[in-house]
Write a protein that holds these residues in place. Structure first.
Motif, PDB file in Angstrom:
ATOM      1  N   VAL A  53      32.162  39.512  22.149  1.00 24.34           N
ATOM      2  CA  VAL A  53      31.900  40.420  23.271  1.00 24.34           C
ATOM      3  C   VAL A  53      31.968  39.677  24.601  1.00 24.34           C
ATOM      4  CG1 VAL A  53      30.085  41.782  24.385  1.00 24.34           C
ATOM      5  CG2 VAL A  53      30.596  42.143  21.965  1.00 24.34           C
ATOM      6  N   ASP A  54      31.373  38.500  24.663  1.00 28.27           N
ATOM      7  CA  ASP A  54      31.336  37.791  25.943  1.00 28.27           C
ATOM      8  C   ASP A  54      32.728  37.335  26.386  1.00 28.27           C
ATOM      9  OD1 ASP A  54      28.613  37.781  26.945  1.00 28.27           O
ATOM     10  OD2 ASP A  54      28.113  36.730  25.098  1.00 28.27           O
ATOM     11  N   GLU A  55      33.564  36.992  25.420  1.00 29.75           N
ATOM     12  CA  GLU A  55      34.929  36.609  25.792  1.00 29.75           C
ATOM     13  C   GLU A  55      35.667  37.801  26.419  1.00 29.75           C
ATOM     14  OE1 GLU A  55      37.214  34.663  22.665  1.00 29.75           O
ATOM     15  OE2 GLU A  55      39.080  34.998  23.796  1.00 29.75           O
ATOM     16  N   VAL A  56      35.495  38.979  25.819  1.00 31.90           N
ATOM     17  CA  VAL A  56      36.170  40.166  26.379  1.00 31.90           C
ATOM     18  C   VAL A  56      35.573  40.533  27.736  1.00 31.90           C
ATOM     19  CG1 VAL A  56      36.622  42.625  26.025  1.00 31.90           C
ATOM     20  CG2 VAL A  56      36.888  41.030  24.127  1.00 31.90           C
ATOM     21  N   LEU A  57      34.264  40.398  27.872  1.00 32.20           N
ATOM     22  CA  LEU A  57      33.639  40.675  29.178  1.00 32.20           C
ATOM     23  C   LEU A  57      34.166  39.725  30.247  1.00 32.20           C
ATOM     24  CD1 LEU A  57      29.933  41.475  28.272  1.00 32.20           C
ATOM     25  CD2 LEU A  57      31.555  42.994  29.406  1.00 32.20           C
ATOM     26  N   ASP A  58      34.415  38.466  29.867  1.00 39.65           N
ATOM     27  CA  ASP A  58      34.981  37.510  30.832  1.00 39.65           C
ATOM     28  C   ASP A  58      36.367  37.952  31.289  1.00 39.65           C
ATOM     29  OD1 ASP A  58      32.820  35.831  30.950  1.00 39.65           O
ATOM     30  OD2 ASP A  58      33.606  34.364  29.524  1.00 39.65           O
ATOM     31  N   ILE A  59      37.164  38.451  30.337  1.00 34.46           N
ATOM     32  CA  ILE A  59      38.498  38.945  30.715  1.00 34.46           C
ATOM     33  C   ILE A  59      38.372  40.126  31.672  1.00 34.46           C
ATOM     34  CG2 ILE A  59      40.651  39.953  29.836  1.00 34.46           C
ATOM     35  CD1 ILE A  59      40.132  38.564  27.147  1.00 34.46           C
ATOM     36  N   ILE A  60      37.468  41.034  31.354  1.00 33.46           N
ATOM     37  CA  ILE A  60      37.292  42.211  32.229  1.00 33.46           C
ATOM     38  C   ILE A  60      36.850  41.761  33.623  1.00 33.46           C
ATOM     39  CG2 ILE A  60      36.012  44.368  32.583  1.00 33.46           C
ATOM     40  CD1 ILE A  60      35.786  44.614  29.509  1.00 33.46           C
ATOM     41  N   ARG A  61      35.919  40.806  33.680  1.00 31.52           N
ATOM     42  CA  ARG A  61      35.458  40.304  34.986  1.00 31.52           C
ATOM     43  C   ARG A  61      36.612  39.678  35.776  1.00 31.52           C
ATOM     44  NH1 ARG A  61      31.288  38.013  32.076  1.00 31.52           N
ATOM     45  NH2 ARG A  61      29.528  39.473  32.042  1.00 31.52           N
ATOM     46  N   ASP A  62      37.436  38.900  35.089  1.00 33.80           N
ATOM     47  CA  ASP A  62      38.567  38.252  35.768  1.00 33.80           C
ATOM     48  C   ASP A  62      39.530  39.275  36.363  1.00 33.80           C
ATOM     49  OD1 ASP A  62      37.742  35.720  35.193  1.00 33.80           O
ATOM     50  OD2 ASP A  62      39.358  35.243  33.779  1.00 33.80           O
ATOM     51  N   VAL A  63      39.900  40.254  35.537  1.00 35.23           N
ATOM     52  CA  VAL A  63      40.950  41.198  35.958  1.00 35.23           C
ATOM     53  C   VAL A  63      40.405  42.239  36.933  1.00 35.23           C
ATOM     54  CG1 VAL A  63      42.559  42.971  35.152  1.00 35.23           C
ATOM     55  CG2 VAL A  63      42.265  40.879  33.826  1.00 35.23           C
ATOM     56  N   CYS A  64      39.179  42.673  36.711  1.00 34.42           N
ATOM     57  CA  CYS A  64      38.664  43.846  37.438  1.00 34.42           C
ATOM     58  C   CYS A  64      37.669  43.507  38.536  1.00 34.42           C
ATOM     59  CB  CYS A  64      38.000  44.818  36.469  1.00 34.42           C
ATOM     60  SG  CYS A  64      39.075  45.352  35.146  1.00 34.42           S
ATOM     61  N   LYS A  65      37.532  42.232  38.876  1.00 37.53           N
ATOM     62  CA  LYS A  65      36.529  41.895  39.887  1.00 37.53           C
ATOM     63  C   LYS A  65      36.818  42.679  41.169  1.00 37.53           C
ATOM     64  CE  LYS A  65      39.090  37.692  41.031  1.00 37.53           C
ATOM     65  NZ  LYS A  65      40.015  37.909  39.898  1.00 37.53           N
ATOM     66  N   THR A  66      35.781  43.090  41.856  1.00 34.95           N
ATOM     67  CA  THR A  66      36.002  43.829  43.106  1.00 34.95           C
ATOM     68  C   THR A  66      36.552  42.862  44.146  1.00 34.95           C
ATOM     69  OG1 THR A  66      33.729  43.447  43.804  1.00 34.95           O
ATOM     70  CG2 THR A  66      34.156  45.499  42.653  1.00 34.95           C
ATOM     71  N   ARG A  67      37.485  43.364  44.933  1.00 29.37           N
ATOM     72  CA  ARG A  67      38.098  42.554  45.986  1.00 29.37           C
ATOM     73  C   ARG A  67      38.602  43.495  47.064  1.00 29.37           C
ATOM     74  NH1 ARG A  67      40.637  44.191  41.033  1.00 29.37           N
ATOM     75  NH2 ARG A  67      42.766  44.717  41.505  1.00 29.37           N
ATOM     76  N   LYS A  68      38.954  42.896  48.191  1.00 28.01           N
ATOM     77  CA  LYS A  68      39.435  43.703  49.312  1.00 28.01           C
ATOM     78  C   LYS A  68      40.926  43.967  49.139  1.00 28.01           C
ATOM     79  CE  LYS A  68      35.536  43.727  51.442  1.00 28.01           C
ATOM     80  NZ  LYS A  68      34.786  44.990  51.490  1.00 28.01           N
ATOM     81  N   GLY A  69      41.346  45.135  49.496  1.00 32.90           N
ATOM     82  CA  GLY A  69      42.766  45.462  49.472  1.00 32.90           C
ATOM     83  C   GLY A  69      43.132  46.174  50.760  1.00 32.90           C
ATOM     84  N   ILE A  70      44.419  46.208  51.045  1.00 31.85           N
ATOM     85  CA  ILE A  70      44.902  46.884  52.252  1.00 31.85           C
ATOM     86  C   ILE A  70      45.744  48.077  51.815  1.00 31.85           C
ATOM     87  CG2 ILE A  70      46.388  46.658  54.288  1.00 31.85           C
ATOM     88  CD1 ILE A  70      43.912  44.993  54.574  1.00 31.85           C
ATOM     89  N   VAL A  71      45.418  49.234  52.333  1.00 30.40           N
ATOM     90  CA  VAL A  71      46.246  50.406  52.070  1.00 30.40           C
ATOM     91  C   VAL A  71      47.062  50.709  53.310  1.00 30.40           C
ATOM     92  CG1 VAL A  71      46.268  52.879  51.584  1.00 30.40           C
ATOM     93  CG2 VAL A  71      44.630  51.400  50.425  1.00 30.40           C
ATOM     94  N   SER A  72      48.375  50.637  53.174  1.00 30.35           N
ATOM     95  CA  SER A  72      49.251  51.019  54.286  1.00 30.35           C
ATOM     96  C   SER A  72      49.462  52.522  54.234  1.00 30.35           C
ATOM     97  CB  SER A  72      50.607  50.317  54.170  1.00 30.35           C
ATOM     98  OG  SER A  72      50.418  48.925  54.203  1.00 30.35           O
ATOM     99  N   PRO A  73      49.247  53.187  55.322  1.00 29.61           N
ATOM    100  CA  PRO A  73      49.496  54.638  55.329  1.00 29.61           C
ATOM    101  C   PRO A  73      50.952  54.880  54.964  1.00 29.61           C
ATOM    102  CG  PRO A  73      48.413  53.898  57.330  1.00 29.61           C
ATOM    103  CD  PRO A  73      48.857  52.663  56.624  1.00 29.61           C
ATOM    104  N   PRO A  74      51.228  55.965  54.282  1.00 24.30           N
ATOM    105  CA  PRO A  74      52.550  56.163  53.711  1.00 24.30           C
ATOM    106  C   PRO A  74      53.667  56.302  54.730  1.00 24.30           C
ATOM    107  CG  PRO A  74      51.142  58.102  53.389  1.00 24.30           C
ATOM    108  CD  PRO A  74      50.281  57.013  53.927  1.00 24.30           C
ATOM    109  N   ALA A  75      53.403  56.820  55.914  1.00 22.28           N
ATOM    110  CA  ALA A  75      54.510  57.061  56.845  1.00 22.28           C
ATOM    111  C   ALA A  75      53.972  57.204  58.256  1.00 22.28           C
ATOM    112  CB  ALA A  75      55.256  58.331  56.464  1.00 22.28           C
TER     113      ALA A  75
END
Ligand code: NI
Ligand code: NI
Ligand code: NI
Lengths: 109, 109, 109
Positions: A53-75
């Motif tokens: 379980v802990d190994e899979v939780l580590d994978i989830i943490r790695d891939v899904c960690k919250t981070r900042k992203g930039i959304v460019s308006p479409p047009a």
């Protein structure tokens, strides 16, 4: 045996499924809710041995960690006085909600 | 009360739902993943009394047992030197992954 | 921590999600099965503290209680002898099937 029910953002689901599959765990993707603009969630079912379980939780943490992203308006918006280009917007992406459930019995048919 | 979470091939889902329903068990179909060509999986939720789990597992085994199938390629390929008819391909179909979970409490509203 | 798996009618899902969200609980909507005419079910996953299960069950009972509804047939039928207007049909709507499952471990990533 444990059943991991992971609710993740759609953006992260593909990479998470690859990472979990590469490690040899079985994963089932349930359908996405939400439309195109309102990015939806994906629910994954992952069956693992208790000690993994802990190994899979580590994978989830790695891939899904919250981070900042930039959304460019479409047009750009064309108005009476010229072309207005909306500024990109910073958003928080990622995150996951994970339930770990005890499995009474597991059968592979 | 137990909750059976059965992940089966799409091809088997219809027959399995009929068989389970005929026996008087309630079954809920969660959505399919995968597209048209890459046949996907269907996840079923089946709530049953503890002493009925083996009966439902027998039904799943009957309907979803792995077996050989033949996939006929969809169409002949027309090339410069004539028409090439690809050979049918033997594949393994069926199979199921089943988690049996203990239910704390069950309510029918 | 408990996981509430609630299978409700599509018609009730929107109001139920709003009501549960307003109370501050997290809810995940899994996809609907069934087509347009055969109204389908929606499965909701709701993670709550043990002592909040009854509050959530009360919300589900309020929103999803079975009641009588009237289905108006979509269109009159035009036959050789005139226009036939089918009578509205009374049906029972609502209802829910709820499984409450013990959560071993819960992680918010
Ligand atoms: Ni998102
Ligand atoms: Ni398949
Ligand atoms: Ni209905």
């Amino acid at each position: 045996m444990k059943l991991i029910i992971a609710i993740v953002h759609d953006d992260d689901a593909g990479e998470l499924i690859s990472s979990i599959t590469e490690k040899g765990y079985g994963v089932t993707k349930l359908a996405t809710t939400g439309g195109f603009l309102k990015a939806g969630n994906t629910t994954l079912l992952i069956g693992v041995q208790k000690e993994k379980v802990d190994e899979v939780l580590d994978i989830i943490r790695d891939v899904c960690k919250t981070r900042k992203g930039i959304v460019s308006p479409p047009a750009p918006i064309i108005g009476g006085t010229g072309v207005y280009v909306p500024a990109p917007v910073e958003i928080t992406i990622g995150g996951a909600t994970v339930f770990i459930i005890d499995v009474d019995r597991f059968e592979k048919i």
